[in-house]
Scaffold this motif. Sequence first.
Motif, PDB file in Angstrom:
ATOM      1  N   ARG D 114     -56.022  11.396  -8.421  1.00  0.00           N
ATOM      2  CA  ARG D 114     -54.650  11.781  -8.757  1.00  0.00           C
ATOM      3  C   ARG D 114     -54.550  13.254  -8.389  1.00  0.00           C
ATOM      4  NH1 ARG D 114     -53.992  11.821 -14.198  1.00  0.00           N
ATOM      5  NH2 ARG D 114     -56.274  11.946 -14.389  1.00  0.00           N
ATOM      6  N   PHE D 115     -53.712  13.555  -7.418  1.00  0.00           N
ATOM      7  CA  PHE D 115     -53.625  14.933  -6.939  1.00  0.00           C
ATOM      8  C   PHE D 115     -52.388  15.575  -7.550  1.00  0.00           C
ATOM      9  CE2 PHE D 115     -53.242  18.551  -4.179  1.00  0.00           C
ATOM     10  CZ  PHE D 115     -54.559  18.876  -3.898  1.00  0.00           C
ATOM     11  N   MET D 116     -52.612  16.605  -8.339  1.00  0.00           N
ATOM     12  CA  MET D 116     -51.518  17.218  -9.099  1.00  0.00           C
ATOM     13  C   MET D 116     -50.453  17.795  -8.173  1.00  0.00           C
ATOM     14  SD  MET D 116     -53.624  19.011 -12.223  1.00  0.00           S
ATOM     15  CE  MET D 116     -52.230  18.901 -13.350  1.00  0.00           C
ATOM     16  N   GLY D 117     -49.206  17.466  -8.478  1.00  0.00           N
ATOM     17  CA  GLY D 117     -48.090  17.974  -7.695  1.00  0.00           C
ATOM     18  C   GLY D 117     -47.724  17.101  -6.504  1.00  0.00           C
ATOM     19  N   VAL D 118     -48.475  16.032  -6.313  1.00  0.00           N
ATOM     20  CA  VAL D 118     -48.141  15.053  -5.272  1.00  0.00           C
ATOM     21  C   VAL D 118     -47.777  13.758  -5.985  1.00  0.00           C
ATOM     22  CG1 VAL D 118     -49.095  13.660  -3.386  1.00  0.00           C
ATOM     23  CG2 VAL D 118     -49.604  16.111  -3.508  1.00  0.00           C
ATOM     24  N   PRO D 119     -46.633  13.128  -5.633  1.00  0.00           N
ATOM     25  CA  PRO D 119     -46.225  11.912  -6.334  1.00  0.00           C
ATOM     26  C   PRO D 119     -47.366  10.914  -6.388  1.00  0.00           C
ATOM     27  CG  PRO D 119     -44.570  12.549  -4.702  1.00  0.00           C
ATOM     28  CD  PRO D 119     -45.753  13.443  -4.523  1.00  0.00           C
TER      29      PRO D 119
END
Lengths: 354, 354, 354, 354
Positions: D114-119
């Motif tokens: 889960r990459f923060m700031g990417v939907p």
Amino acid sequence: MSITSTALVLRGPREIVLEERPCDDPGPGEVIVAPQVVGICGSDLHLYREGRIGDSILERPLVLGHEAAARVAAVGAGVTELKEGDRVIVEPGLACDRCAWCRSGRYNLCPHVRFMGVPPTDGLMASRVRVPARWVHHLPDELSDAEGAMIEPLAVGLQAAHEAGVAPGQTVVVLGAGPIGLMILQAARIRGAGPLIAIDLADRPLEMARRLGADFTVNPREASPVDLVQEITGGTGADIVIEAVGAAATIRQAFDLVRRGGVITLVGIASEPTIPLSTNRIVRGGLQVRSSFRYAHQHPIALRLAAARRVDLLAPITHRFAAAQAPEGFQFVDQHKDTVIKGILTFADGREGG
Amino acid sequence: MSITSTALVLRGPREIVLEERPCDDPGPGEVIVAPQVVGICGSDLHLYREGRIGDSILERPLVLGHEAAARVAAVGAGVTELKEGDRVIVEPGLACDRCAWCRSGRYNLCPHVRFMGVPPTDGLMASRVRVPARWVHHLPDELSDAEGAMIEPLAVGLQAAHEAGVAPGQTVVVLGAGPIGLMILQAARIRGAGPLIAIDLADRPLEMARRLGADFTVNPREASPVDLVQEITGGTGADIVIEAVGAAATIRQAFDLVRRGGVITLVGIASEPTIPLSTNRIVRGGLQVRSSFRYAHQHPIALRLAAARRVDLLAPITHRFAAAQAPEGFQFVDQHKDTVIKGILTFADGREGG
Amino acid sequence: MSITSTALVLRGPREIVLEERPCDDPGPGEVIVAPQVVGICGSDLHLYREGRIGDSILERPLVLGHEAAARVAAVGAGVTELKEGDRVIVEPGLACDRCAWCRSGRYNLCPHVRFMGVPPTDGLMASRVRVPARWVHHLPDELSDAEGAMIEPLAVGLQAAHEAGVAPGQTVVVLGAGPIGLMILQAARIRGAGPLIAIDLADRPLEMARRLGADFTVNPREASPVDLVQEITGGTGADIVIEAVGAAATIRQAFDLVRRGGVITLVGIASEPTIPLSTNRIVRGGLQVRSSFRYAHQHPIALRLAAARRVDLLAPITHRFAAAQAPEGFQFVDQHKDTVIKGILTFADGREGG
Amino acid sequence: MSITSTALVLRGPREIVLEERPCDDPGPGEVIVAPQVVGICGSDLHLYREGRIGDSILERPLVLGHEAAARVAAVGAGVTELKEGDRVIVEPGLACDRCAWCRSGRYNLCPHVRFMGVPPTDGLMASRVRVPARWVHHLPDELSDAEGAMIEPLAVGLQAAHEAGVAPGQTVVVLGAGPIGLMILQAARIRGAGPLIAIDLADRPLEMARRLGADFTVNPREASPVDLVQEITGGTGADIVIEAVGAAATIRQAFDLVRRGGVITLVGIASEPTIPLSTNRIVRGGLQVRSSFRYAHQHPIALRLAAARRVDLLAPITHRFAAAQAPEGFQFVDQHKDTVIKGILTFADGREGG
């Protein structure tokens, strides 16, 4: 609540008994496995004889064993990839999964590892053992339980050939043709190496080495390994020498066998704390002295290669003992080093194969 | 036909003289170079003191020297990339270009190499020397002759950092802060390593090490290198330890300084034929013991980095001697180990720089 | 003085004749070889059909052929490792031995290479050919001339598996099961890979692939290679995909077959100047797209593996033609792509083996 | 129970607002961080403009931001290495730590990340954010918050130079001198590369590139990059070309700039789904096309290099906006591509440094 497990317990040097022990229910992420076949490893024998191995000292009774094919007997919460009855093997090095070594993929160097069957962590020679599901691998149908028990030593061999960087067409010498040496030999062959030269002081292992792919074998009591390797390589020396004995003589000999710019890989644990080595030979010879300790990521590869019949796991097994006779088995193996290559213990309903 | 050359000739231990010698015309593919500045290396001093180095024994008078900036004085047939007057440096290891090592790019391990200034091959401390054009490199305008003479030791340092696999952010310990240690240190820094720790028994080299980029230095007479490295690394140990002394104590200490899974790289030539080492520490620690011997393909890189001012080649030069006083210079350097870091000989018209 | 040689000469597209040509005496370091068996390679056929291959254009009549087992017929001055009558193979890429690529061991990338049988350098389909001794290798007694002629394609396969970094237990897909694809397949197997999946549009090569070690084969006209690989790998994709066709469709498909973080290795020369590829798939998939061009240092390894029977070199040879019928042989092979896997030309006294 | 957080929320293309959102208490192993400085990345702008990036589509309002220096505001159970008030940075790729990629050390390729700031994962542009402690790193005292926010782009640059295998003395071309290109440039320099050549269509980034270590810069609107690189390398081409633009033109140009046997590393995400590339140039040129996606294990290295002043993290920051003006800040940066190199948002009490 818990069930009981019949475990092979080492209480002190050469003092080994079968004992009933409680086996707790599996916690979350854990399973209970019922070992079917467990190999007797050189390090088990070392512990049996001396009550210690390296820095690991027997301070309380210990269940031995780290080479096991098993069946899943119960699964804990959250375990989805295993179910009761599954045929499995157990990877015995329970690494922490959190340190820098684990996170960079080198979990064999985890400083927090609990290695089953090495003090103070109980091992797999028992009828029921609780283990984290994360370290349990499915055993393919193609493989018997006896073969399953040999996956761990094969993983040691694969790691050694990997660390050494064995490549097609390389001349590889393996010092020592015991169970580990024979696995290294097969691993080197799997990577395309050749000619392969096995060296051992006993003839039976050398015979086995030839059967498992050694192109040349030599007993230093009968002929000079250095002369042989010089002859085979036209005076250059071996590309790679893998030491699987741990004796001062073989470790020193590795330096006489390797070529300029070659690689020595140490696998054997030495009984001597230090060994005099020529560092100038390392520097002027452009050598690398590498090491191979246990394994990381090798079990799935070992299973795949074994299932594809790229390796012979049964040939080295010379002796089998029923679990009920395990104490006598240890005694026998201990006293017959020259005839036993590999002994295994078979539990209840093991599918031995072969 | 030939011209004469004034050469610095070692006739026996501590017996060194200037001598006129004939210098033949250059053959096809050869050039005559006129050295301008030649460095006095630790191995020159070793030969000077003992009349031998490793297996190489002074059996007839020998011209010393293998670290030279020069001018091209004459070119032989077929030499197109060099012309009279060119400023150059000479790579002193004349490898065969035909053996398996040369053809695989590892020419530093060529068994047929003639290494200038090491018996039985005459070296570069002379006013005129005949060398194969293949081993002559252009010296960029940005660099002085004194810097040119330091390219060879820099190449040793670059090779060591390359063999060790130094990478950004790694903790690197360099044992020994003499001229080679200082070059290794700078090479490690060039590859992004840090913190860098230099260890030496003398304070002047350590001061120089700090000036050239060491983040920490330690004199074992004053503090424990192991304690320092443990503190810097939070108890883990150094990623890489490079040994540039060759003493039993420092080689053994390397094993106490390196982290689990780390790399020790040996550069120093030991005076002791064997050194007792713990192979178990290698195996259980997952260590690699590598070596770095001379250099291959490093001179062009060294020249590029020096011209770009990524390295300080002049700082280690503490003493300069005119060629006419070369015998006295050797005597001085030999007797003042504590104050001399690096001495150089300057010939006739050298552009020293600095 | 010179002898004459009967050479197979390509004069223009599909215009091929046997011709008497003079063959000069061997110069220093050269030998005259008498080819016994020469393989017909895909690139020979490409030249035959189109009069060009890549940037190499047939501008004058050319002797074809670069896969040859031969006998030494005469040796020039200074040649000591070969003598008249020796059974040999010829490595056809005559690299310069002096450029940066040669000196770093990557002589397959030598920009000055003269590659025998590719314009403008005459090849080996002749009764007598003058070649540098440096590129001639002894053919072991264990190997027939037909096998000797297959060493060159095996070297291509070994290089491809080396460049791809094939390791034990890896899932490897080989796109194309022609002579080169079959050698790549065997090379991957020699390095311990498995499962191995071969893909081809024709059934005969796939049958051969299964015989030579493919665990799975698929003809895209009948089933989806992507579906098969997904199934075999549990949805992950192949560790390594090696492309040996050169078609836009197969090159693109490689990206659908490889796993996240996997390696694609391109071997096939494409007929299309550019092919649309998704660079985002490379970036987001953490892929590497490598290449394998010809070979460096592989012939001795190939000979060793072949002599040890680790590879089957004869199976792919489906058609043999006497040298006197070479023009008809080319015509036949050109017109029977579906039945011919590999055709060879046998000269006078060839020991074909099989 | 929860506190509230003021978050910068993207609701649709160019529709961005400050919003109060609840922030839950930290769970076990989690911390609440209070971002101080958050960088505006090219991918944030891409999402801002188009409401998508690659396969990630804005399907519900999203908190942007993945480059943050922060303070620890609260710690959850079991978190021992962090305490309230600690200055930290957040590594935004929350990998699973369990898949094959994570366990082999390549967590940047984790398919479950889960990459923060990417939907669909909210990012770090908020006054309070809950994150796993495992992905939080201490920010050394030597570094300001603005520098801390630049550690993430530096990690991208270090990964790219690592994947490319940049080594001392190599000629490296970086295509694109935006914030990422400038970090790659510095990372290449940290590894000893040189000469370094930066290419960009705008002059301000090129000026910055020169300031940060580029030896040569070229604007293709004014001069030919290929001519320049040919001249610098004597006609050979660059050892390594790193593409940080993602345009078809620059990706294609990489192949004209690299030398035979060289390495192209793709970093830029392309807007075009496919780009026509010459695979023959890859094969015949012996090229490797590698990729660098995000980073693994680079943050600690980036922090160490930054603290040691081996890199200039502040120079690229041309614009700063208070968090309260964040929507206007995005609008400004979006509309001033030519003057803005890097914009940052400063929250409440940030120690900006510089």
